[in-house]
Scaffold this active site. Structure first.
Site, PDB file in Angstrom:
ATOM      1  CD  GLU A 131     152.550  18.792  41.802  1.00 42.67           C
ATOM      2  OE1 GLU A 131     153.036  20.371  41.499  1.00 42.67           O
ATOM      3  OE2 GLU A 131     152.048  18.445  41.650  1.00 42.67           O
ATOM      4  CE  LYS A 161     150.981  22.053  39.051  1.00 36.84           C
ATOM      5  NZ  LYS A 161     150.680  21.859  41.064  1.00 36.84           N
ATOM      6  CB  CYS A 190     149.747  18.527  39.848  1.00 37.62           C
ATOM      7  SG  CYS A 190     148.925  18.484  41.278  1.00 37.62           S
ATOM      8  CB  SER A 228     112.192 -21.429  16.561  1.00 34.15           C
ATOM      9  OG  SER A 228     113.015 -20.670  17.264  1.00 34.15           O
ATOM     10  CB  CYS A 270     120.170 -14.854   8.226  1.00 35.43           C
ATOM     11  SG  CYS A 270     121.772 -13.645   7.494  1.00 35.43           S
ATOM     12  CE1 TYR A 310     119.754 -10.040  -0.325  1.00 33.19           C
ATOM     13  CE2 TYR A 310     118.138 -11.255  -1.074  1.00 33.19           C
ATOM     14  CZ  TYR A 310     118.742  -9.632  -0.666  1.00 33.19           C
ATOM     15  OH  TYR A 310     118.813  -8.754  -1.299  1.00 33.19           O
TER      16      TYR A 310
END
Length: 684
Positions: A53, A122, A178, A370, A493, A495
């Site tokens: 500024e 401003k 500002c 596991s 994974c 099903y």
């Protein structure tokens, strides 16, 4: 065409927050320092630069602002900046006191390619504590649709200006000054709703104790609320210290994330540079439908602003990426942030399961253990839940279910963990039942042939789940799932079995890379004794394997990551595909920057040194290809996934929550983009 190895190819735009050294009331000197930074910005291919500024005159000069000689020198300086930047790449914004009629305005002047594009006054003038701007300036909040003469040229003037690059580097920016950021309704809010993606703030902002953190808070929150990039530049070395001091604080923020910041209290000129991800911002605005709703409710449209067009074309050459990229997007590298994330994730898991038990009036849980990462974390959660709701840990019915490839090491860890945690521990050998089923199916293994196909694997996986569900029926409990987010994303994974199906899955939205840190978090929390903590670290050191196929003749085990890729890379791919919808070539580009140099950047704490490795572009492209093929063809598994709490802002894959997709969509579009958009060779 812009190089694959340039951020401009992948929706990034490089911006800079600049703090030049100045001299009080010496516009010629200040223009020289501004030009020095502009030339640096040109060399670094910065598209947009913001300066402080009143940087051409200095801010703290009081009544010198009413001196004709100074004001005329400032306008000459603006003319010189325009002329001498005509062949420079960046667009830029400088601060200057400018006259319009019989009033003086604290102004931001936007310049590119030799043209003064517009002037923004401003809007709000502070007149409290150390600030007395109304003594010198007129407020600009009501100025719209006007023009101002600058260095003999009429240019648009007002708070209603947007600046849009129509070149191959396309973006829209807005400017405020500002105090405009410190008010309840900053002008940049309406500008963002009207389409501005980059918000600039020219500030002076003297420094007092604690004020830097206030600025960070304001800039970060404004960038998040507006789903925008916010660049802030404050006055620095050379400003008058008659009554004030200046720290030269500049910063760049993106949707709440701080990308770059200057070193404060510099002795010379400095700037913070970052590549802001316009693609990410556009994705977020598209997803957050309330962003557009707010514009409609407030009546904000693009027609409320005058749009000034400029043309910035993306540079063709390869450039380094100027922003931090976390190698593990689900696991922050900052130790304090990681500790906070682990605390929250663990307690979200606990709260989710505790509520499910209370809602179903169930006092017992059944879980398969596991000796691997996922079941370990799920078991730890179960223990904390029982402690929390006042039930004995013996209400946790934990089973190890060894099959044809279960190692003594993992089975031993499973037993040791169950005993250490004080749960009801049992073992059911599934091999007799598996042999019977394989014989019933006429599978070659039943006749003695070592055929380890998908049927062989899934007979074991399915039987484990059958036992767990029937045990839950028998003991009036619920099955707690163990499969994690990474496995669901990759379809790693089966099903209908335990890593995909359960009554409630506490790990459903926890990535594999995060689960490791959650276990470390519990080990270090004081909730377990030293022996149990050592056991948890031993489990963390075990290679990830489904243990469904026996070791080969050389003793090699069935390695998960050898088949589906390193979880470090695949979690990276999952995050950017599902969280932001990025095209594969952009994901590969980001991954390459994150992983190309093991010595660069930061790692989350407690990552073993052996994991500090790099990946080249060919590896990244290969495993991304694998990821895309598996991700899209496995949607049917996610469509049927059980309940489980969302853990991370990175998202979940629940069909009731973050990710909803058809099960019959294929990966062809994404694979084609990957092949066409990512080179096979590294950058020359």
């Amino acid at each position: 065409m812009t190089s694959f190895f340039s951020p401009y190819r992948h929706d990034f735009t490089r911006i800079a927050s600049c703090v030049p050294r100045i001299e009080v009331a010496n516009p010629s000197f200040n223009v020289d320092r501004t030009l020095e930074l502009l030339h640096q910005g040109h060399d670094e291919r910065i598209a947009l630069m913001v300066f402080p500024e009143l940087g051409l005159s200095a801010y703290a000069i009081d009544d010198l602002l009413h001196q004709d000689a100074l004001l005329e020198a400032v306008e000459s300086g603006i003319s010189r900046l325009a002329a001498e930047s005509s062949n420079l790449f960046p667009a830029f914004v400088v601060g200057a006191p400018l006259r319009a009629g019989d009033r003086l305005y604290n102004s931001a002047v936007v310049i590119h390619a030799g043209r003064i594009l517009g002037v923004v006054p401003k809007a709000y003038l502070p007149n409290y504590r150390e600030f007395y701007e109304r003594r010198h300036f007129a407020p600009g909040a009501q100025i719209r649709g006007q023009e101002i003469a600058v260095a003999g040229i009429q240019v648009p003037f007002g708070v209603d200006l947007l600046f849009r690059s129509a070149g191959s580097c396309a973006f829209t920016f807005h400017v405020e000054v500002c105090e405009d950021m410190w008010v309840p309704q900053p002008p940049s809010t309406a500008a963002a709703l009207a389409g501005a993606e980059v918000l600039l703030n020219l500030s002076a902002s003297n420094i007092t104790i604690g004020k830097a953190e206030d600025r960070r808070l304001l800039c970060g929150s404004q960038s998040m609320r507006c789903v925008a990039a916010y660049a802030y530049s404050a006055a620095g070395p050379g400003e008058s210290t008659t009554d004030l001091a200046w720290d030269g604080h500049g910063g760049i923020f993106e949707d709440g994330l701080r990308l770059a910041e200057t070193d404060r209290f510099p002795s010379g000129s400095t700037m913070a540079v970052a590549d802001v991800d316009l693609g990410r911002l556009r994705q977020e605005r598209m997803r957050r439908v309330t962003f557009g709703d707010c514009a409609r409710v407030l009546g904000v449209t693009a027609s409320d602003f005058r749009t000034i067009t400029l043309a910035i074309d993306a540079p063709a050459e390869a450039l380094p990426l100027r922003r931090p990229i976390e190698r593990y997007p689900y696991v922050p590298s900052d130790p304090a942030k990681l500790a906070e994330n682990c605390y929250e994730a663990y307690n979200i898991q606990v709260q989710g399961l505790a509520k499910r038990l209370q809602a179903t009036r169930t006092e017992k849980v059944v879980i398969g253990v596991s000796g691997g990462l996922d079941s370990t974390q799920a078991l730890l959660v179960c223990c904390r839940v029982m402690d929390k709701i006042g039930l004995p840990r013996t209400n946790i019915l934990a089973y190890t279910l060894p099959g044809f490839a279960t190692s003594e090491g993992t089975k031993g860890n499973a037993w040791a963990l169950m005993r250490a945690l004080g749960v009801s521990a049992s073992e059911i050998d599934i091999r007799p039942a598996a042999r019977q089923m394989l014989e019933d199916l006429g599978h070659p293994f039943a006749g003695g042939e070592p055929v380890y196909d998908v049927t062989f694997e899934n007979v074991q996986a399915g039987l484990r789940t059958d036992y767990l569900f029937r045990l839950a029926n028998h003991h009036r409990g619920i099955v707690v799932g163990t499969g994690d987010l990474s496995e669901l994303g990759l379809g790693w994974c089966t099903y209908g079995v335990g890593d995909q199906m359960s009554h409630y899955n506490v790990n459903a939205s926890v990535s594999k890379t995060l689960i490791q840190h959650l276990i470390r978090f519990v080990a270090a929390s004081g909730d377990v004794d030293r022996t149990t903590a050592d056991l948890l670290h031993a489990i963390l050191a075990t290679e990830i394997s489904p243990e469904l196929v026996p070791q080969d003749a050389s003793g090699q085990i069935q390695s998960t990551e050898a088949m589906i890729g390193p979880y470090a890379l695949q979690d990276f791919n999952l995050y950017y595909l599902t969280r932001f919808g990025f095209r594969p070539s952009k994901i590969a580009y980001l991954s390459w920057h994150a992983w190309k140099d093991a010595k660069a950047g930061t790692w989350p704490p407690n990552i073993p040194e052996s994991a500090h490795r790099s990946y080249d572009l060919a590896e990244i492209k290969h495993w991304l290809r694998v990821f895309l093929g598996r991700f899209f063809t496995s949607q049917f598994k996610r469509t049927a996934m059980p309940n489980g709490p969302k853990i991370s802002s990175g998202g979940s894959l629940s069909p009731r929550g973050d990710w909803r997709a058809p099960s019959d969509a294929g990966p062809a579009v994404w694979l084609a983009e990957l092949e066409s958009g990512v080179p096979d060779a590294e950058m020359p």
